[in-house]
Design an enzyme around this catalytic site. Sequence first.
Site, PDB file in Angstrom:
ATOM      1  N   GLU A 170      -7.270  25.574  -8.415  1.00 21.89           N
ATOM      2  CA  GLU A 170      -7.721  26.047  -9.717  1.00 21.89           C
ATOM      3  C   GLU A 170      -7.829  24.889 -10.685  1.00 21.89           C
ATOM      4  OE1 GLU A 170      -5.714  29.602 -11.655  1.00 21.89           O
ATOM      5  OE2 GLU A 170      -4.856  29.489  -9.665  1.00 21.89           O
TER       6      GLU A 170
ATOM      7  N   GLU B   9      10.381  20.271 -23.976  1.00 21.61           N
ATOM      8  CA  GLU B   9       9.489  20.491 -22.819  1.00 21.61           C
ATOM      9  C   GLU B   9       9.940  21.720 -22.023  1.00 21.61           C
ATOM     10  OE1 GLU B   9       6.738  18.651 -22.297  1.00 21.61           O
ATOM     11  OE2 GLU B   9       7.148  16.884 -23.543  1.00 21.61           O
TER      12      GLU B   9
ATOM     13  N   HIS C  79       0.935  19.584 -27.018  1.00 22.75           N
ATOM     14  CA  HIS C  79       0.634  18.156 -26.981  1.00 22.75           C
ATOM     15  C   HIS C  79      -0.711  17.820 -27.621  1.00 22.75           C
ATOM     16  CE1 HIS C  79       3.961  18.295 -24.224  1.00 22.75           C
ATOM     17  NE2 HIS C  79       3.965  16.983 -24.077  1.00 22.75           N
TER      18      HIS C  79
ATOM     19  N   ARG D 163       0.820  -1.235   0.000  1.00 16.24           N
ATOM     20  CA  ARG D 163       0.000   0.000   0.000  1.00 16.24           C
ATOM     21  C   ARG D 163       0.842   1.269   0.000  1.00 16.24           C
ATOM     22  NH1 ARG D 163      -2.914  -2.196   4.275  1.00 16.24           N
ATOM     23  NH2 ARG D 163      -4.486  -3.669   3.566  1.00 16.24           N
TER      24      ARG D 163
ATOM     25  N   HIS E 198       0.415  15.075 -30.227  1.00 13.58           N
ATOM     26  CA  HIS E 198       0.130  13.643 -30.161  1.00 13.58           C
ATOM     27  C   HIS E 198      -0.307  13.079 -31.508  1.00 13.58           C
ATOM     28  CE1 HIS E 198      -0.380  13.511 -25.532  1.00 13.58           C
ATOM     29  NE2 HIS E 198       0.852  13.212 -25.901  1.00 13.58           N
TER      30      HIS E 198
ATOM     31  N   LYS F  36       2.862  11.993 -11.216  1.00 10.43           N
ATOM     32  CA  LYS F  36       2.133  11.004 -12.019  1.00 10.43           C
ATOM     33  C   LYS F  36       3.011   9.778 -12.233  1.00 10.43           C
ATOM     34  CE  LYS F  36      -0.952  13.923 -14.717  1.00 10.43           C
ATOM     35  NZ  LYS F  36      -1.272  14.395 -16.073  1.00 10.43           N
TER      36      LYS F  36
ATOM     37  N   ASN G 125      -0.265  20.828 -21.282  1.00  8.95           N
ATOM     38  CA  ASN G 125      -0.511  20.123 -22.549  1.00  8.95           C
ATOM     39  C   ASN G 125      -0.214  20.972 -23.772  1.00  8.95           C
ATOM     40  OD1 ASN G 125      -1.237  17.632 -21.700  1.00  8.95           O
ATOM     41  ND2 ASN G 125      -3.421  18.125 -21.537  1.00  8.95           N
TER      42      ASN G 125
ATOM     43  N   HIS H 160       8.756  12.058 -29.451  1.00 11.45           N
ATOM     44  CA  HIS H 160       7.880  12.917 -28.663  1.00 11.45           C
ATOM     45  C   HIS H 160       8.282  14.404 -28.737  1.00 11.45           C
ATOM     46  CE1 HIS H 160       4.923  13.848 -25.628  1.00 11.45           C
ATOM     47  NE2 HIS H 160       5.840  14.495 -24.939  1.00 11.45           N
TER      48      HIS H 160
HETATM   49 ZN    ZN Z   1       5.544  15.791 -23.324  1.00 15.70          ZN
END
Ligand code: ZN
Length: 342
Positions: free
Chosen positions: A224, A172, A235, A108, A239, A130, A232, A249
Amino acid sequence: MRQVLLKGIGGKSKIMLGVSLDKLADFFNKEKTVFITDSNVYRLYGKRFSQYRTFIIEPGEMHKNLRTVHDLYEKMLDIELDRSSYIVGIGGGVICDIAGFTASTYLRGLSFAFVPTTLLAQVDASVGGKNGVNFRGYKNLIGCIVQPEFVLCDFDTLSTLPADELKNGFAELIKHALIGNRAFFSRLESLRDAALMLDKDIMAKIVYDSLKIKTKIVSSDEKEKGERRKLNFGHTFGHAFEKSAGIRHGEAVSIGMVMEARLSNAMGLLSSQDLTRIEKMLLSFGLPVSFKGDRQTIMDAIRKDKKREESYIHAVLLDGIGRSVIKKVDMERIGGVVNDLC
Ligand code: ZN
Ligand code: ADP
């Protein structure tokens, strides 16, 4: 040494820039810590963390799946990791994702840290919490948001990166300047040559500026809603190029950023001078600003990527360099920009 603190969903994270791999012992206890890496990073840098127990996986996005995670769980069980154990992912974005997800789900949730060794992972993947793996062809379908306790960046590791890998990271980094800070964009213009030569002090400076923008967005998103969507930029359409043309990428994001900047210009948000500056910046980092491919394929990919029945797309646009806004753009206008680009 520079530090950035992040307070986001899933905890707090302390990001430390310019920490040498030789200093890992200052942060991680030898008995309690397990390193997760891939075979490339292990070959290049394994000696620098040889005092730690290490699990080595195969490199590449195709190994970012539950099978790899399953194998890691088995190894963790074999050596009887307990709740006081600590996981460190050392490598690129793929390793950060796998190590973060495995650590967050085993018993966990064990505490974990990242030592990102690619520029992309330093400015992007290791920050924001993430963690996830791909499933049945869907990117990051299975995952969680949990912050690593620490992120330690050693810019020396960038010297072994292939040029294309570096470009991914710079794309990026430029994105962060475009969505969040005009002054940083100007600094990048003047520091470009030193950055391309991977000057350590300059890298620490620009990665710091870039992370300030990302962490501010990630931290504010709790209140917010939707702020995180600004990340993004480039992106939304990038994509489509990545999928239909099989380009990398960073290159796809670069073309996506040009496309979204041109849309911003067409909608009266971004001046033509700023548009030219953006394209010049991307070109100077070796990134593409046009696309040699079939228009129809791209338009189909854009439609497929989004809700097909609607005649517009929500896109991140630039209200000048350094300011981003989310707006509805109709497909007709998008078609026009695709025609210009291809
Ligand atoms: Zn990216
Ligand atoms: P990302 O580009 O998302 O950070 P990966 O984890 O797939 O993703 O890393 C890209 C490739 O670069 C992998 O093959 C990895 O083994 C390799 N790699 C990671 N760090 C370094 C480094 N410092 N020098 C050379 N190759 C590296």
